[in-house]
Write an enzyme that holds these catalytic residues in place. Structure first.
Site, PDB file in Angstrom:
ATOM      1  N   VAL A   1      12.459 -28.819 -14.382  1.00 20.70           N
ATOM      2  CA  VAL A   1      13.008 -29.197 -15.798  1.00 20.70           C
ATOM      3  C   VAL A   1      11.505 -29.234 -16.760  1.00 20.70           C
ATOM      4  CG1 VAL A   1      13.094 -31.808 -16.887  1.00 20.70           C
ATOM      5  CG2 VAL A   1      14.191 -31.941 -15.095  1.00 20.70           C
TER       6      VAL A   1
ATOM      7  N   GLY B   1      12.574 -16.037 -18.148  1.00 23.46           N
ATOM      8  CA  GLY B   1      12.468 -14.668 -19.035  1.00 23.46           C
ATOM      9  C   GLY B   1      13.767 -15.142 -19.638  1.00 23.46           C
TER      10      GLY B   1
ATOM     11  N   TYR C   1      26.837 -10.449 -14.992  1.00 25.69           N
ATOM     12  CA  TYR C   1      27.479  -9.479 -14.933  1.00 25.69           C
ATOM     13  C   TYR C   1      28.276  -8.760 -13.318  1.00 25.69           C
ATOM     14  CZ  TYR C   1      25.235  -5.500 -16.204  1.00 25.69           C
ATOM     15  OH  TYR C   1      24.361  -4.284 -16.080  1.00 25.69           O
TER      16      TYR C   1
ATOM     17  N   ARG D   1      16.512 -26.473 -13.502  1.00 26.57           N
ATOM     18  CA  ARG D   1      16.222 -26.838 -12.258  1.00 26.57           C
ATOM     19  C   ARG D   1      14.929 -27.635 -12.301  1.00 26.57           C
ATOM     20  NH1 ARG D   1      17.141 -22.573  -6.959  1.00 26.57           N
ATOM     21  NH2 ARG D   1      15.366 -22.278  -8.498  1.00 26.57           N
TER      22      ARG D   1
ATOM     23  N   LYS E   1       9.534  -5.805 -18.428  1.00 23.51           N
ATOM     24  CA  LYS E   1       9.598  -6.302 -20.247  1.00 23.51           C
ATOM     25  C   LYS E   1       8.098  -7.315 -21.070  1.00 23.51           C
ATOM     26  CE  LYS E   1      14.140  -7.437 -19.910  1.00 23.51           C
ATOM     27  NZ  LYS E   1      15.579  -8.044 -20.245  1.00 23.51           N
TER      28      LYS E   1
END
Ligand code: ATR
Length: 271
Positions: free
Chosen positions: A153, A129, A216, A151, A65
């Protein structure tokens, strides 16, 4: 026949060909849509070859991407901000880059699940991303507050700074999340992939909270199972987002909005 494809590596599990063929069938469009496995170092060549041989549009998935973003000679504003492109089209000799992930997520939340974003207190977990790709369309819906917890920061802080002109957004670590439940929690971390849970305090969830996992699968994700156990009003997974981002790509290519509800049902039954 107009040719479309999805490029990625791996690609064999991609549901995009099935989704786009269903869109084509139900909207009476004649087109072909293939899954193309592309070598890690072969993306640019593959895209050029596809468009030079008359291909009309591409979906792009992991790990290409960002490369697709770089290759695009024109980018929409939301793609520009996302730093990643999942939809390419070849128009007037230009490679046009778009990111439809965020629109897909927002449409799934608002239209398919009838949840609200405007004026709501929203928590997004993760700062990779996947999260960067959806922030602009979520902020455009004007939540009252958007908290980005990660996680690492510093990564959440970098993203919050990047999007600060687009709405009210703040970053924090999991331990600093306060006791008030959020109206909507969105898990955009890749923790579910390895069956792990981000360490969120259970106080983030109240009886009115909606919980959305961008992942999912055939089984409920660990995040959604946990959220349901904490008493969330509603749990949602990312299958609707997948179908809606595809519908937006289909619209860009064909100027036609396919019906998504029946496609979501069919794809879920086949998971
Ligand atoms: P993607 O493209 O899926 O967003 P990524 O850019 O590698 O992938 O980002 C993965 C995100 O999931 C990150 O926010 C990561 O947290 P870190 O930035 O601290 O690495 C988060 N993540 C992955 N596994 C996690 C886990 N077990 N618990 C919490 N967060 C996790």
């Amino acid at each position: 026949m107009d040719r479309y494809a999805v490029m990625g590596n791996p690609i064999q599990h991609s549901l995009s060909p099935h989704i786009h063929r269903l869109f084509a069938e139900t909207s009476g469009q004649s087109l072909s849509y293939e899954a193309m496995l592309v070598a890690e170092d072969g993306f640019t060549r593959a895209v050029d070859a596809f468009f030079q041989s008359g291909g009309k549009g591409l979906n792009v998935t992991v790990p290409f991407k960002e490369q697709a973003w770089q290759m695009a000679t024109k980018r929409s504003q939301r793609a520009e901000l996302a730093g990643a492109v999942n939809t390419l089209s070849f128009v007037d000799n230009e490679i046009c880059g778009e990111n439809t992930d965020g629109v897909g997520l927002v449409r799934d939340i608002l239209q398919n699940h009838q949840c609200q974003i405007k004026g709501k207190r929203i928590l997004i977990v993760g700062a990779g991303g996947a999260v960067r790709g959806v922030l602009a369309p979520i902020l455009a819906e004007e939540p009252a507050e958007l908290v980005l917890a990660n996680r690492t920061v510093s990564k959440a802080e970098t993203l919050a700074t990047h999007f600060q002109d687009h709405g009210k957004i703040q970053a924090c670590g999991f331990e600093l999340l306060d006791d008030r439940p959020f109206d909507l929690l969105i898990n955009g971390s890749s923790a579910s992939l390895s069956g792990q849970l981000p360490p969120l305090p259970s106080t983030c969830i109240g009886p009115y909270s909606g919980c959305y996992d961008m992942m999912y699968g055939a089984k409920q994700t660990v995040f959604n199972t946990w959220a349901a156990q904490q008493g969330a009003a509603k749990v949602m997974d990312g299958l609707g987002m997948l179908v809606e981002q595809a519908a937006e790509a289909f619209f860009i290519w064909r100027q036609l909005r396919p019906e998504t509800g029946p496609v979501i049902k069919t794809i879920r039954n086949n998971l």
